[in-house]
Design an enzyme around this catalytic site. Structure first.
Site, mmCIF file in Angstrom:
data_model
loop_
_atom_site.group_PDB
_atom_site.id
_atom_site.type_symbol
_atom_site.label_atom_id
_atom_site.label_comp_id
_atom_site.label_asym_id
_atom_site.label_seq_id
_atom_site.Cartn_x
_atom_site.Cartn_y
_atom_site.Cartn_z
ATOM 1 N N ASP A 1 -64.472 -5.603 28.336
ATOM 2 C CA ASP A 1 -65.608 -5.376 29.189
ATOM 3 C C ASP A 1 -65.558 -3.820 29.690
ATOM 4 O O ASP A 1 -66.789 -3.181 29.890
ATOM 5 C CB ASP A 1 -65.627 -6.150 30.267
ATOM 6 C CG ASP A 1 -66.991 -6.428 31.059
ATOM 7 O OD1 ASP A 1 -68.010 -6.539 30.356
ATOM 8 O OD2 ASP A 1 -67.031 -5.952 32.386
ATOM 9 N N LYS B 1 -67.111 -4.194 38.239
ATOM 10 C CA LYS B 1 -68.243 -3.473 38.095
ATOM 11 C C LYS B 1 -68.249 -2.386 39.292
ATOM 12 O O LYS B 1 -68.635 -1.153 39.027
ATOM 13 C CB LYS B 1 -69.328 -4.060 38.240
ATOM 14 C CG LYS B 1 -69.604 -5.166 36.957
ATOM 15 C CD LYS B 1 -69.489 -4.678 35.623
ATOM 16 C CE LYS B 1 -69.464 -6.027 34.671
ATOM 17 N NZ LYS B 1 -69.590 -5.474 33.394
ATOM 18 N N ARG C 1 -69.690 -18.809 33.497
ATOM 19 C CA ARG C 1 -68.675 -18.134 32.877
ATOM 20 C C ARG C 1 -67.120 -18.804 32.999
ATOM 21 O O ARG C 1 -67.058 -19.538 33.900
ATOM 22 C CB ARG C 1 -68.280 -16.876 33.582
ATOM 23 C CG ARG C 1 -69.748 -15.988 33.461
ATOM 24 C CD ARG C 1 -69.700 -14.468 33.597
ATOM 25 N NE ARG C 1 -70.931 -13.750 33.119
ATOM 26 C CZ ARG C 1 -70.840 -12.776 32.336
ATOM 27 N NH1 ARG C 1 -69.566 -12.224 31.895
ATOM 28 N NH2 ARG C 1 -71.977 -12.173 32.030
ATOM 29 N N HIS D 1 -68.551 0.566 30.105
ATOM 30 C CA HIS D 1 -68.768 -0.749 30.052
ATOM 31 C C HIS D 1 -68.464 -0.901 28.388
ATOM 32 O O HIS D 1 -69.325 -1.308 27.763
ATOM 33 C CB HIS D 1 -70.242 -0.739 30.160
ATOM 34 C CG HIS D 1 -70.482 -2.518 30.569
ATOM 35 N ND1 HIS D 1 -71.926 -2.929 30.035
ATOM 36 C CD2 HIS D 1 -69.738 -3.506 30.588
ATOM 37 C CE1 HIS D 1 -71.963 -4.301 30.469
ATOM 38 N NE2 HIS D 1 -70.471 -4.532 30.620
ATOM 39 N N CYS E 1 -74.162 -9.214 25.483
ATOM 40 C CA CYS E 1 -74.499 -9.031 24.172
ATOM 41 C C CYS E 1 -73.494 -8.918 23.143
ATOM 42 O O CYS E 1 -73.656 -8.046 22.111
ATOM 43 C CB CYS E 1 -75.521 -7.536 24.336
ATOM 44 S SG CYS E 1 -77.070 -7.746 24.910
ATOM 45 N N ARG F 1 -75.137 -11.171 38.738
ATOM 46 C CA ARG F 1 -75.343 -9.993 39.353
ATOM 47 C C ARG F 1 -76.604 -9.648 40.102
ATOM 48 O O ARG F 1 -77.712 -9.893 39.146
ATOM 49 C CB ARG F 1 -74.924 -8.738 38.542
ATOM 50 C CG ARG F 1 -73.469 -8.628 38.136
ATOM 51 C CD ARG F 1 -73.255 -7.500 37.349
ATOM 52 N NE ARG F 1 -73.744 -7.175 35.935
ATOM 53 C CZ ARG F 1 -74.902 -6.803 35.576
ATOM 54 N NH1 ARG F 1 -75.499 -6.125 36.607
ATOM 55 N NH2 ARG F 1 -75.543 -7.071 34.366
ATOM 56 N N SER G 1 -74.682 -6.176 29.128
ATOM 57 C CA SER G 1 -74.266 -7.355 29.533
ATOM 58 C C SER G 1 -74.689 -8.696 28.631
ATOM 59 O O SER G 1 -75.788 -8.728 28.170
ATOM 60 C CB SER G 1 -74.429 -7.823 31.112
ATOM 61 O OG SER G 1 -74.005 -6.745 31.688
ATOM 62 N N TYR H 1 -70.364 -14.283 43.698
ATOM 63 C CA TYR H 1 -70.584 -14.696 42.301
ATOM 64 C C TYR H 1 -70.200 -13.331 41.588
ATOM 65 O O TYR H 1 -70.575 -12.240 41.810
ATOM 66 C CB TYR H 1 -71.636 -15.081 41.731
ATOM 67 C CG TYR H 1 -71.674 -15.775 40.434
ATOM 68 C CD1 TYR H 1 -70.826 -17.078 40.139
ATOM 69 C CD2 TYR H 1 -72.145 -15.109 39.265
ATOM 70 C CE1 TYR H 1 -70.892 -17.682 38.830
ATOM 71 C CE2 TYR H 1 -72.017 -15.479 37.908
ATOM 72 C CZ TYR H 1 -71.201 -16.753 37.626
ATOM 73 O OH TYR H 1 -71.167 -17.498 36.459
HETATM 74 P P1 GTP Z 1 -70.659 -9.673 29.694
HETATM 75 O O1 GTP Z 1 -69.602 -10.204 30.098
HETATM 76 O O2 GTP Z 1 -71.914 -9.898 30.377
HETATM 77 O O3 GTP Z 1 -70.400 -8.098 29.723
HETATM 78 O O4 GTP Z 1 -71.066 -9.887 27.974
HETATM 79 P P2 GTP Z 1 -70.396 -9.574 26.680
HETATM 80 O O5 GTP Z 1 -71.112 -8.293 26.225
HETATM 81 O O6 GTP Z 1 -68.973 -9.836 26.699
HETATM 82 O O7 GTP Z 1 -71.037 -10.831 25.823
HETATM 83 P P3 GTP Z 1 -70.460 -12.035 25.328
HETATM 84 O O8 GTP Z 1 -69.439 -11.662 24.150
HETATM 85 O O9 GTP Z 1 -70.109 -12.839 26.207
HETATM 86 O O10 GTP Z 1 -71.757 -12.555 24.301
HETATM 87 C C1 GTP Z 1 -72.591 -13.175 25.030
HETATM 88 C C2 GTP Z 1 -73.634 -14.169 24.223
HETATM 89 O O11 GTP Z 1 -74.151 -13.507 22.985
HETATM 90 C C3 GTP Z 1 -73.057 -15.375 23.828
HETATM 91 O O12 GTP Z 1 -73.822 -16.476 23.975
HETATM 92 C C4 GTP Z 1 -72.397 -15.254 22.484
HETATM 93 O O13 GTP Z 1 -72.550 -16.173 21.629
HETATM 94 C C5 GTP Z 1 -73.515 -14.190 21.887
HETATM 95 N N1 GTP Z 1 -73.434 -13.600 20.940
HETATM 96 C C6 GTP Z 1 -72.357 -12.819 20.680
HETATM 97 N N2 GTP Z 1 -72.048 -12.108 19.668
HETATM 98 C C7 GTP Z 1 -73.159 -12.384 18.766
HETATM 99 C C8 GTP Z 1 -73.413 -12.226 17.514
HETATM 100 O O14 GTP Z 1 -72.803 -11.317 16.518
HETATM 101 N N3 GTP Z 1 -74.486 -12.759 17.037
HETATM 102 C C9 GTP Z 1 -75.287 -13.612 17.840
HETATM 103 N N4 GTP Z 1 -76.589 -14.021 17.341
HETATM 104 N N5 GTP Z 1 -74.930 -13.914 19.172
HETATM 105 C C10 GTP Z 1 -73.740 -13.271 19.704
HETATM 106 C C1 SPV Z 2 -71.676 -8.134 33.113
HETATM 107 O O1 SPV Z 2 -72.932 -8.700 33.932
HETATM 108 O O2 SPV Z 2 -71.644 -7.165 32.345
HETATM 109 C C2 SPV Z 2 -70.482 -9.118 33.387
HETATM 110 C C3 SPV Z 2 -70.423 -9.979 34.180
HETATM 111 O O3 SPV Z 2 -69.673 -8.601 32.840
HETATM 112 S S1 SPV Z 2 -70.265 -9.326 35.973
HETATM 113 O O4 SPV Z 2 -68.653 -9.393 36.217
HETATM 114 O O5 SPV Z 2 -70.875 -10.529 36.774
HETATM 115 O O6 SPV Z 2 -70.734 -8.374 35.979
HETATM 116 MN MN MN Z 3 -69.801 -6.811 31.335
#
Ligand code: GTP
Ligand code: SPV
Ligand code: MN
Length: 618
Positions: free
Chosen positions: A296, A229, A395, A249, A273, A73, A271, A220
């Site tokens: 999400d 979003k 992704r 979110h 996290c 983004r 994001s 993207y």
């Molecule tokens: P968006 O799609 O961007 O909104 O991200 P999200 O909040 O869904 O994050 P996602 O679950 O994809 O995790 C992002 C990164 O954080 C990945 O590389 C995970 O492996 C890492 N991660 C997720 N949960 C944990 C955790 O409990 N501990 C640690 N150390 N890393 C984590």
């Molecule tokens: C984020 O960045 O929080 C996402 C990926 O979930 S995107 O759809 O590119 O915003």
């Molecule tokens: Mn997101």
């Protein structure tokens, strides 16, 4: 379906205007069929812009790589163009809507020459349900079409619901790469100059449409899949403010305890996290179960019974690939075995995908990076900064229905009643593993001060540094963040005034990302986060498992059992009040965060900051 078959006069007029402006060679109205999905993918693969993966390993899966300018983004190019600047607030980019439209019309002129214009009618939320919202995206990207097929509900059935005059949000999108006669794409087409990309939102235009989304130059993710979003958060947050609901979110999960009792939890983490991971978590605690409703976005409305009900407006997951492994998220790994689109991952010699921390070293002698370079296969799966095989924001796009742990009620138009909210961020210091708010207002306070290390999910800001990301909505709130805090306070007060205060979700703050002095994570995370979910579950039932502190209710010693490999001392460190850290935190919030909202910052929140400061100094 042809343009002149459109029954909705306003929609037809809007598409005709777009055709006149963007001058595509042809126009297609998308029907959402499997044949259409396959045809769009074939268009890209035939042009050499995508690769069909080995059908023995990943049937129905494809690999795409984007331009290096177009991998996440673009927050600096995202605009909330409200009529009044103050309605966008200090945390959004603002430009006068008329000026912005004039600039963008200049860019859109002739931008689809040599291409097909696709018109994608889509529904956020189950088609025809009261809570769903319809959008129509115009795009010149087949990649956007097939990703929208997965992420939203696309097709003729949406046009049927729209009828002749139904409400829809127009979403204009172009990758900004017209083709000359005989010219063909050789690489991912987009506008490579980031300063020429725009992701614009018009939340209160006075023209033909009250709400509009105009996106230019990026193909993207959230820049281009405009239902996500742009519509379901930035525009929906404005609708939610005006109509008294919440567009957040947040992941939504169903948590079942060993006795078979169920609670639903919604969680906002910035994001990259951990939302997708938490939504699909496999508990290490025996007898507990997590099932997924969404990963999400959550749309939430109060029901007649006074409970807050949430739906997931999306139909698929656009999940972060690196870090996803059988250890961290087996449910995701199982979901992406077939019919999945991979973007910006590595490609192995045997036609499979690979990324850092996938759980095994890359097979074969060489591997193709997301930039298309063949390099020696790494011997481990550890990430090496600057030498990524997969882009850190690479992704997968996968239908939610393919997730083995999707809850049976995930598409219930009524939604699921939320018992608990969690907020959180990526913080190496200070912020404890889990902390319960003392009240709704205190919970809003916690959400409002959320800080998190910046991740690779945003293009143009420095990863690693901590920034405030209130409610994980900093890049996604379509109006003034101070008004957004006030909206949250207002909804809580209304519920309390109606005698439903006890039905409001309890609010928690979590942090899986504390680090020790060697930079190692102190908490194992992932499946072990079930220990925190279980503690929250019991808190919702008012179990005696907490201690009151100035910052909130922290776990009583022994109420969370340390996971294998985590010492009792570490757990104690993770669940105590770091007084010095919090003093610094408060100073930062006062000087750099709350100060920017002026008199739009609800007084209740500032008062709580004062109380906290006094108690910490006492
Ligand atoms: P968006 O799609 O961007 O909104 O991200 P999200 O909040 O869904 O994050 P996602 O679950 O994809 O995790 C992002 C990164 O954080 C990945 O590389 C995970 O492996 C890492 N991660 C997720 N949960 C944990 C955790 O409990 N501990 C640690 N150390 N890393 C984590
Ligand atoms: C984020 O960045 O929080 C996402 C990926 O979930 S995107 O759809 O590119 O915003
Ligand atoms: Mn997101």
């Amino acid at each position: 379906m042809k343009l002149n078959e459109l029954k909705h006069a306003k929609l037809k007029g809007w598409v005709e205007d777009a055709v006149a402006l963007m001058t595509p060679d042809s126009v297609e109205i998308c029907d959402g069929s499997k044949a259409e999905y396959d045809r769009m993918i074939k268009t890209m693969v035939d042009a050499g812009l995508g690769v069909a993966l080995n059908p023995d390993k990943r049937p129905g899966c494809y690999w795409f790589c984007s331009d290096p300018s177009d991998v996440a983004r673009a927050e600096s190019r995202t605009f909330i163009a409200s009529r009044k600047k103050e309605d966008a607030g200090p945390t959004n980019n603002w430009t006068d809507p008329d000026e912005l439209k004039a600039t963008m019309k200049g860019q859109y002129k002739g931008c689809m020459k040599g291409r097909t214009m696709y018109v994608i009618p889509f529904s956020m939320g189950p088609v025809g349900s009261d809570i769903a919202k319809i959008g129509v995206e115009i795009t010149d990207s087949p990649y956007v079409v097939f990703n929208m097929h997965i992420m939203t509900r696309v097709g003729v059935k949406v046009l049927d619901v729209l009828g002749k005059d139904g409400f829809f949000v127009p979403c204009l999108h172009s990758i900004a790469k017209p083709l000359g006669p005989g010219e063909k794409d050789t690489v991912w087409p987009c506008e490579p100059d980031v300063s020429k990309k725009f992701i614009s939102h018009f939340p209160d235009s006075t023209g033909d449409f009250k709400y509009e989304i105009w996106s230019y130059g990026s193909g993207y993710g959230g820049n281009a899949l405009l239902g996500k979003k742009c519509l379901a958060l930035r525009i929906a947050s404005v609708l939610a403010r005006d109509e008294g609901w919440l567009a957040e979110h947040m992941l939504i999960l169903k948590l079942t305890n060993p006795q078979g009792n169920v609670k639903y939890v919604a969680g906002a983490l910035p994001s990259a996290c951990g939302k997708t991971n938490l939504a699909m978590l496999i508990p290490t605690l025996p007898g507990w179960k997590v099932e997924t409703i969404g990963d999400d976005i959550a749309w939430m409305k109060f029901g007649k019974d006074g409970h807050l009900y949430a739906i997931n407006p999306e139909a698929g997951f656009f999940g972060v690939a690196p870090g996803t492994s059988d250890h961290s998220n087996k449910s995701a790994m199982d979901s992406i075995k077939k019919n999945t689109i991979f973007t910006n991952t590595g490609l192995t010699e045997d036609g499979d995908i690979w990324w850092e921390q996938i759980g095994y070293p890359a097979p074969g002698k060489t591997i193709t990076t997301w930039k298309g370079e063949k390099v020696p296969s790494p011997k481990t799966d550890k990430a090496v900064a600057g030498q990524e095989i997969a882009h850190p924001n690479s992704r997968f796009t996968v239908p939610a229905s393919q997730c083995h742990v999707i809850a049976k009620e995930w598409e219930d138009p009524k939604g699921v009643p939320i018992s608990a909210f969690l907020f959180g961020g990526r913080r190496a210091t200070t912020i404890p593993l889990v902390n319960q708010s003392k009240s709704w207002v205190h919970g809003v306070f916690m959400g409002s001060i959320t800080g998190s290390e910046i991740t690779a999910a945003a293009l143009d800001i420095k990863a690693g540094t901590v920034r405030r990301d209130p409610f994980a909505m900093l890049p996604f709130c379509g109006y003034h963040m101070g008004d957004y805090f006030a909206h949250w306070l207002k909804l809580g007060k209304k519920a309390q005034d109606e005698g439903n205060g006890d039905k409001l979700p309890k609010i928690f703050f979590v942090n899986w990302f504390r680090k020790d002095k060697d930079g190692k994570f102190m908490w194992p995370g992932y499946g072990e986060n079930s220990r925190v979910l279980a503690w929250m579950f019991d808190r919702c039932d008012n179990k005696d498992n907490c201690l009151e502190t100035p910052i909130g209710f922290l776990p009583k010693p022994g109420s969370i059992e340390a996971p294998a490999g985590t010492s009792a001392e570490t757990l104690a460190e993770l669940t105590k009040v770091d007084i010095d850290g919090w003093k610094k935190e408060i100073a930062d919030i006062k000087d750099k965060h709350y100060s920017q909202f002026g008199d739009k910052l609800p007084k209740e929140l500032y008062d709580l900051l004062d109380v906290l400061e006094k108690e910490l100094h006492a």
